[in-house]
Design a protein around this motif. Structure first.
Motif, PDB file in Angstrom:
ATOM      1  N   TYR A 105       0.409  -1.933  -9.759  1.00 35.13           N
ATOM      2  CA  TYR A 105      -0.382  -1.521  -8.596  1.00 35.13           C
ATOM      3  C   TYR A 105      -1.281  -0.367  -9.008  1.00 35.13           C
ATOM      4  O   TYR A 105      -0.824   0.601  -9.632  1.00 35.13           O
ATOM      5  CB  TYR A 105       0.563  -1.094  -7.472  1.00 35.13           C
ATOM      6  N   GLY A 133       3.018   8.943   0.080  1.00 37.04           N
ATOM      7  CA  GLY A 133       3.757   8.967  -1.177  1.00 37.04           C
ATOM      8  C   GLY A 133       4.791   7.873  -1.334  1.00 37.04           C
ATOM      9  O   GLY A 133       5.545   7.868  -2.316  1.00 37.04           O
ATOM     10  N   LYS A 134       4.836   6.915  -0.396  1.00 40.29           N
ATOM     11  CA  LYS A 134       5.806   5.822  -0.484  1.00 40.29           C
ATOM     12  C   LYS A 134       5.098   4.477  -0.373  1.00 40.29           C
ATOM     13  O   LYS A 134       4.040   4.367   0.240  1.00 40.29           O
ATOM     14  CB  LYS A 134       6.857   5.949   0.621  1.00 40.29           C
ATOM     15  N   PHE A 135       5.728   3.452  -0.963  1.00 40.65           N
ATOM     16  CA  PHE A 135       5.174   2.103  -0.884  1.00 40.65           C
ATOM     17  C   PHE A 135       5.612   1.418   0.404  1.00 40.65           C
ATOM     18  O   PHE A 135       6.777   1.506   0.808  1.00 40.65           O
ATOM     19  CB  PHE A 135       5.625   1.258  -2.080  1.00 40.65           C
ATOM     20  N   TYR A 162       1.176   1.993 -11.111  1.00 38.16           N
ATOM     21  CA  TYR A 162       2.616   1.887 -10.870  1.00 38.16           C
ATOM     22  C   TYR A 162       3.122   0.511 -11.304  1.00 38.16           C
ATOM     23  O   TYR A 162       2.385  -0.469 -11.309  1.00 38.16           O
ATOM     24  CB  TYR A 162       2.925   2.088  -9.386  1.00 38.16           C
ATOM     25  N   GLU A 220      -3.558   2.739  -7.938  1.00 37.25           N
ATOM     26  CA  GLU A 220      -3.878   3.702  -6.881  1.00 37.25           C
ATOM     27  C   GLU A 220      -5.049   4.551  -7.359  1.00 37.25           C
ATOM     28  O   GLU A 220      -4.992   5.153  -8.432  1.00 37.25           O
ATOM     29  CB  GLU A 220      -2.677   4.589  -6.571  1.00 37.25           C
ATOM     30  N   LYS A 256       8.086   0.126  -8.611  1.00 36.08           N
ATOM     31  CA  LYS A 256       8.930   1.253  -8.204  1.00 36.08           C
ATOM     32  C   LYS A 256       8.549   2.579  -8.845  1.00 36.08           C
ATOM     33  O   LYS A 256       8.837   3.635  -8.287  1.00 36.08           O
ATOM     34  CB  LYS A 256      10.394   0.945  -8.558  1.00 36.08           C
ATOM     35  N   TYR A 264       0.858  -1.188   0.000  1.00 31.54           N
ATOM     36  CA  TYR A 264       0.000   0.000   0.000  1.00 31.54           C
ATOM     37  C   TYR A 264       0.894   1.238   0.000  1.00 31.54           C
ATOM     38  O   TYR A 264       2.097   1.161   0.277  1.00 31.54           O
ATOM     39  CB  TYR A 264      -0.949  -0.002   1.200  1.00 31.54           C
ATOM     40  N   ARG A 265       0.265   2.364  -0.341  1.00 34.49           N
ATOM     41  CA  ARG A 265       1.013   3.620  -0.366  1.00 34.49           C
ATOM     42  C   ARG A 265       0.654   4.455   0.855  1.00 34.49           C
ATOM     43  O   ARG A 265      -0.510   4.570   1.224  1.00 34.49           O
ATOM     44  CB  ARG A 265       0.714   4.404  -1.650  1.00 34.49           C
ATOM     45  N   GLU A 266       1.688   5.018   1.450  1.00 36.27           N
ATOM     46  CA  GLU A 266       1.503   5.861   2.621  1.00 36.27           C
ATOM     47  C   GLU A 266       2.460   7.048   2.527  1.00 36.27           C
ATOM     48  O   GLU A 266       3.676   6.867   2.415  1.00 36.27           O
ATOM     49  CB  GLU A 266       1.774   5.056   3.898  1.00 36.27           C
TER      50      GLU A 266
END
Length: 469
Positions: free
Chosen positions: A348, A163-165, A363, A350, A218, A159-161
């Motif tokens: 992924y 702006g980061k995975f 992504y 989003e 990435k 998951y993204r949090e």
């Protein structure tokens, strides 16, 4: 003297003949016996001089108790399961062993047979019993044990949090190998011991998606943004609900995405609200209005990410939130949006709403410097059909629009991929047709009669009563 020699010869001949007859008779007697020859044992139980039925009864008498009392303990880790011989119909193949015992001394010519029979007197021979059991019953027992042992592995998740995975590692799970376990049990049962402890063959299985797989995600492959009117509260709510249902979806290589499968039925129970939907070219009230904006936004993000489009349909009328040829309508159980991850790594999705924007990003692992552009070409404009109706209740010279119409359009959409500023692929994605809609005009035919005005005689009227215009 010669008479004596003759008598001796005659005597020897008689003795030889007697011996021959006796030996032949004895051989015939031995060879014709219907019993197992002496010196033969089965599972260390002497069965010589017994008929086949007698041997079978004796073996059952000697061995049946051991069969009934046999216990088999199956073990894994700190768990164990005890089954009895009766549970799997454990037993011996008496017939096969008895047949083998009976045939000893009965193969070959008479002389070889006699030779074997004599040998059995000197060197006794023991025949091992072969074990038998019900493979079906054993398999059913193992199926039950499977339910106690087997666990489902857990896929790694992402998951993204901020702006980061963030990746959560996968979980392995034990899995009983029934086929290999049955082979171990089969071999162990040959040992013929009363109490057996047999280890189960349990393997560790991994999930479909691992941390290493997700670690390949990435970079941004493509994205798309559409806007909506937040003043239309129920439609906005539907967009948020549908958008949230596809957020965080991971597609492994060759996986196929289905919008309908991911979003599910559009019902009030699922949180969807009444809002305008398009049906047969007309806007009507329906549950889940606004969802097509999510599917259209996702469709364009998939196009920009160079994913393979499997199934997609345009609306019957152009949409306001995307250009012609860029929309993707969906209807649960009827029309779907499907695309395939044709890349060599996971992707992924989003999906989220920010103020009045529906934003979808995809992504993956962008390993080249290509640039993707989507272009549309207006191939043809169809005139709007006009139908005129006449109404005697409407004044002549006036008109009103009973049903608003629109023009029709034929549009081609292309995906163009550039590398180092040069086109390396120009792909026609779709050819869409938005049908024109008839406009109906009502014109009045009612005529108004003219009113005749008479001159007024002012004679006898006081001057101040005359109104000057």
């Amino acid at each position: 003297m010669e008479d004596k020699k003759h008598e001796v010869k005659s005597g020897i001949l008689i003795v030889f003949l007697v011996f021959l007859v006796t030996t032949t008779g004895l051989m015939l007697f031995i060879l014709s016996r219907d019993t197992i020859y002496r010196g033969v044992s089965i599972e260390n139980v002497e069965v010589g001089s017994l008929t086949q039925n007698e041997a079978r009864n004796l073996l059952k008498e000697k061995l049946q108790n051991a069969i009934d009392e046999k216990k088999i303990e199956l073990k894994y880790d700190k768990q164990s399961w005890v089954i009895s011989g009766i549970d799997i119909e454990y037993g011996y193949d008496y017939n096969k062993a008895i047949e083998k015992a009976y045939n000893l001394g009965r193969e070959g010519n008479p002389f070889k047979r006699i030779e074997k029979i004599i040998e059995l007197y000197k060197n006794k021979e023991n025949i091992d019993l072969e074990t038998t059991y019900s493979k079906e019953k054993l398999n059913n027992i193992l199926i039950g044990i499977e339910k106690d042992i087997n666990k489902e592995p857990v896929d790694a998740s992402i998951y993204r949090e901020k702006g980061k995975f963030v990746i959560i590692e996968e979980q392995l799970a034990p899995h009983l190998s029934r086929e290999e376990t049955e082979k171990v049990i089969h071999d162990k049962l040959k040992e013929n011991s009363n109490n057996m402890v047999i280890p189960l063959v349990v393997k560790t299985v991994g999930p479909r998606i691992t941390k290493d797989d997700l670690g390949q995600i990435k970079s941004l492959l493509g994205y798309y943004v559409t806007r909506f009117n937040t003043g239309k509260v129920q439609r906005s709510s539907n967009i948020k609900t549908a958008g949230a249902s596809i957020n965080g979806i991971v597609l492994m290589p060759n996986d196929e995405f289905s919008f309908n499968d991911s979003v599910g039925p559009r019902t009030i129970q699922q949180g969807y609200k009444p809002a305008p939907v398009i049906l047969n070219g007309e806007l009507i009230e329906g549950i889940g209005g606004g969802i097509c904006q999510v599917s259209s936004t996702l469709y364009n993000a998939a196009l920009m990410s160079n994913l393979e489009i499997v199934e997609r349909y345009n609306h019957s009328i152009p949409s306001t939130y995307v250009g012609k040829g860029r929309d993707a309508t969906v209807s649960y159980g009827v029309l779907d949006l499907k695309f395939k991850n044709n890349l060599a790594y996971p992707i992924y999705i989003e999906s989220y709403v920010h103020r009045n924007q529906m934003i979808i990003r995809i992504y993956g692992n962008k390993i080249d410097n290509t640039v993707t552009q989507i272009k549309t070409k207006l191939d043809e404009i169809k005139k709007m059909p006009i139908e005129t109706k006449y109404d005697n209740g409407l004044t002549q010279g006036s008109e009103r629009i009973e049903k608003k119409g629109r023009k029709g359009y034929k549009v081609s959409t292309y995906r163009i991929i550039y590398k180092n500023g040069k086109i390396i692929k120009n792909e026609k994605i779709s050819k869409d047709y938005y049908r024109p809609s008839k406009q109906i005009i009502i014109r009045g035919t009612k005529t108004i009669p003219k009113v005749e005005h008479k001159d007024v005689d002012n004679e006898g009227v006081e001057p101040e009563q005359i109104i000057q215009n």
